[in-house]
Each structure stands twice: as structure tokens, then as C-alpha cells.
Design an enzyme around this catalytic site. Sequence first.
Site, PDB file in Angstrom:
ATOM      1  CB  THR A 157      40.474   2.964 -22.390  1.00  0.00           C
ATOM      2  OG1 THR A 157      41.519   3.048 -21.434  1.00  0.00           O
ATOM      3  CG2 THR A 157      40.263   1.517 -22.778  1.00  0.00           C
TER       4      THR A 157
ATOM      5  CB  CYS B 169      40.558 -11.592 -10.304  1.00  0.00           C
ATOM      6  SG  CYS B 169      39.072 -11.094 -11.174  1.00  0.00           S
TER       7      CYS B 169
ATOM      8  CG  HIS C 118      43.833   3.260 -26.858  1.00  0.00           C
ATOM      9  ND1 HIS C 118      44.767   3.756 -27.722  1.00  0.00           N
ATOM     10  CD2 HIS C 118      44.365   3.364 -25.627  1.00  0.00           C
ATOM     11  CE1 HIS C 118      45.821   4.164 -27.028  1.00  0.00           C
ATOM     12  NE2 HIS C 118      45.597   3.945 -25.752  1.00  0.00           N
TER      13      HIS C 118
ATOM     14  CB  CYS D  46      38.611   6.838 -20.649  1.00  0.00           C
ATOM     15  SG  CYS D  46      40.073   5.971 -20.100  1.00  0.00           S
TER      16      CYS D  46
ATOM     17  CG  HIS E 271      35.542   3.153 -18.274  1.00  0.00           C
ATOM     18  ND1 HIS E 271      35.999   3.076 -19.567  1.00  0.00           N
ATOM     19  CD2 HIS E 271      36.508   3.780 -17.576  1.00  0.00           C
ATOM     20  CE1 HIS E 271      37.177   3.631 -19.647  1.00  0.00           C
ATOM     21  NE2 HIS E 271      37.520   4.076 -18.452  1.00  0.00           N
ATOM     22  CD  GLU E 272      37.383   8.305 -17.564  1.00  0.00           C
ATOM     23  OE1 GLU E 272      37.161   9.520 -17.676  1.00  0.00           O
ATOM     24  OE2 GLU E 272      38.496   7.803 -17.776  1.00  0.00           O
TER      25      GLU E 272
HETATM   26 ZN    ZN Z   1      39.149   5.357 -17.959  1.00  0.00          ZN
END
Ligand code: ZN
Length: 338
Positions: free
Chosen positions: A39, A103, A42, A37, A60-61
Site C-alpha cells: 500500500t 466499519c 501504491h 507495505c 503502518h507496519e
Molecule cells: Zn500493510
Amino acid sequence: MKATQYQGNKTFSVIEKEITPPAKGEVRIKVAYVGVCGTDVHIYHGMMDKRVNFPETIGHEMSGVVDAIGEGVTNYSEGDKVVVRPLDDRLVKDSDKGYNHICENLKFIGIDSEGAMQQYWNVPAFVLHKLKPETDLKLAALIEPLSVATHDVRRSGLTKGETAVVLGGGPIGMLVAMVAKQVGAQVIISEVNPTRIQKAKTLGFDVINPIEEDLVKYVKSKTDNKAADVVFEVAGVQPALDVMCEVAGIRGRIVMVAIHGEKKPVDLFKFFWKELSLIGARVYEKEDYEQSIELITANELPFEEMITDIQPLSNIQEVFESIDKNPSGMKVLMDCSL
Ligand SMILES: [Zn+2]
Ligand SMILES: NC(=O)c1ccc[n+]([C@@H]2O[C@H](COP(=O)([O-])OP(=O)(O)OC[C@H]3O[C@@H](n4cnc5c(N)ncnc54)[C@H](O)[C@@H]3O)[C@@H](O)[C@H]2O)c1
């Protein structure tokens, strides 16, 4: 098992680790594929070093198969194909008004805690979504970014016959465009990178380069002068912020998908003059994941075209270095069996 670790300073290592049993309430996943990703890139660049507790496994993907079940987990069995919705909302409060996905104390799994770029991964069962047995696990690794897109389009209220302009044809913009087209909207992508322009054309999109052509004029010419009903800002640059208020027609809705880390100028007069709306969109909710899972299972959109490379997990350092050198590909997947 093999696990990768971000070590800081643009460095990943591949280590050997014990496979551990899942704790109470957890499931162990044999990870199949993990997508890289923006991110993650980054993180590689050190831009999130304050947040990532390195050495840390990120990612996370993903897609995978349930490999072991912890005590108290009843709704999954070994062999189930699954994806993770990487949001840990256990610290949700009443003041979050039920919007668990944004949240105040949300932890993003794979950034704030251990992620998927390893062969086996223990996660709390509540983050899982079950897939149909026939689901292609390569395509399933796109469910997380696709859920960003289904969320964005849902937030926009886009309907059949409306015109949507997508500013930025990167992986997220392209998925937004696919979902918007599937709704039955007229979709126009604005992109500056020649490789990505070509990709968007190959996928059958109406795409223009705003440096070479006047985007506002073009969109007006396609809409009887009405301009866009919905604008998705998915580029994350000032020229996109400048044009989004121009290309939105009367009562246009602008969806802010891009993450702008600092304050930037926006022409607020246009919001008054045309009664524009600005809609924030951050990650996804359960229903967005469910919609993406349906789309991936049906496999009627050109998802395969989104995967531009598949590399062994153990090549992680080379993968990030090559994305750095040539960022115009779409989605690179890491094959965790290798
Ligand atoms: Zn992602
Ligand atoms: N809202 C969320 O929850 C969420 C989730 C994931 C990603 N994002 C954000 O979405 C954005 C897009 O993600 P991505 O992975 O596709 O990023 P990306 O950087 O790969 O894509 C951005 C695209 O915009 C193009 N672009 C640059 N200048 C442009 C201009 N003037 N006009 C049109 N296009 C231009 C670039 O060439 C690039 O292809 C990023 O800001 C990312 O941080 C948000």
C-alpha cells in the site's frame, strides 16, 4: 527528530521536527522499525493521492517502545514494547454490527492520517498492543501483515488435514501460507516470479509456477482428485480469478484477500456447480493481532527469512526507488534510529 513525508510525485523528504508531548489519551512511541507495505508503494506511485493528505508521514507496519504517556492513559508505561493496530474506529455506528475493523467510517492510520515513518509517533492508546520484553522488534514489525494472514486463515475455517492453495507468494501470500501450514493443512503456493518461487522453496513450501505447470492437475494429484478445500486469492490478477474456481474442490471456500479495485469476470457457474463459497477478508480484528503476537513471540516460523533488507529511515527515497526497480524482495524494514 527525523520525520519522513510523502510529497506526491514519487517523492519523499526527510525533515527535522519537534518532538511533541502526547495529548490526552495518547502515547508517544519511539519507533524502532517500519516495514514497507504494498500500500505504501501504491501511495508512492500516486495511486492514492485522493486519499492521502500530503505532505504526509505514511507507514503502518511498525514496532517501537513507549516513550511518554498522555493524561488518562493507565495501562502502558515508558519502556513497554508495542505495536500499533492502525485502525481508527472512533466513528463506529450501531449499523456496523460490532465489526469495528470494517466499519463504514473506518480511518486507516498511516494512510488517512499521520503514520509511523518517523522517529517518534503520537497515537491514541487504544490502537496499541503490548509485547513481551524479550520480543525482537525487527520481527515485531511483521505483526501487522502477519495479522492479515491470521485473519484470512481464521475467516477460511481451515482445519488440520485440509488442502489450501495460496495464489500469489508475495509477502502476504507467504505469511498466509505459513499460518495455514501451522494449522496443519497441506499448503501449495502458486507463484510466477522466479525469485519468489525460490524463496518459497527455501522456506520449505510446495510451490509451482502456473505458467509452466498445470496448477489444477497438480493440486488434484496431491489430493486424490479432490482439489483444494480452501483457496486464498492473494495475487490480485485475472489469471488467479480464473484458476481459483477451477482449483477449488466441491464445497471449496475461496478467500478474497487481494484488493481488486475494479469489477472483474468470475466464473459464477462454478459456484453453483460445486457449491463454492466466496469469503471476503479485510485487515484484522483484535484477536488476529493477539494470535500474531503469540506467533512472533514464539518465533517458530521462518519469519526472519521474510525480512530481505533493513535500511536507515533517512534513505526512504532510495528504498522506494529500489523496491520499484526490483519488487521481488519480501519485506524491507526501515530502521528509525538512523
Ligand atoms: Zn500493510
Ligand atoms: N485483505 C486485506 O486486508 C489486505 C491487506 C494487505 C494486502 N492485501 C492485498 O493482498 C494482495 C497481496 O499483497 P502482497 O503485498 O503480497 O502483494 P504482491 O503484489 O507483492 O504479491 C502478489 C504476488 O502474486 C504473484 N502473481 C502474479 N500473477 C500471478 C499468477 N497468475 N499466479 C500466481 N501468482 C501470481 C506476483 O508475482 C506476486 O509475488 C494485494 O492485492 C494487496 O493489495 C489485502
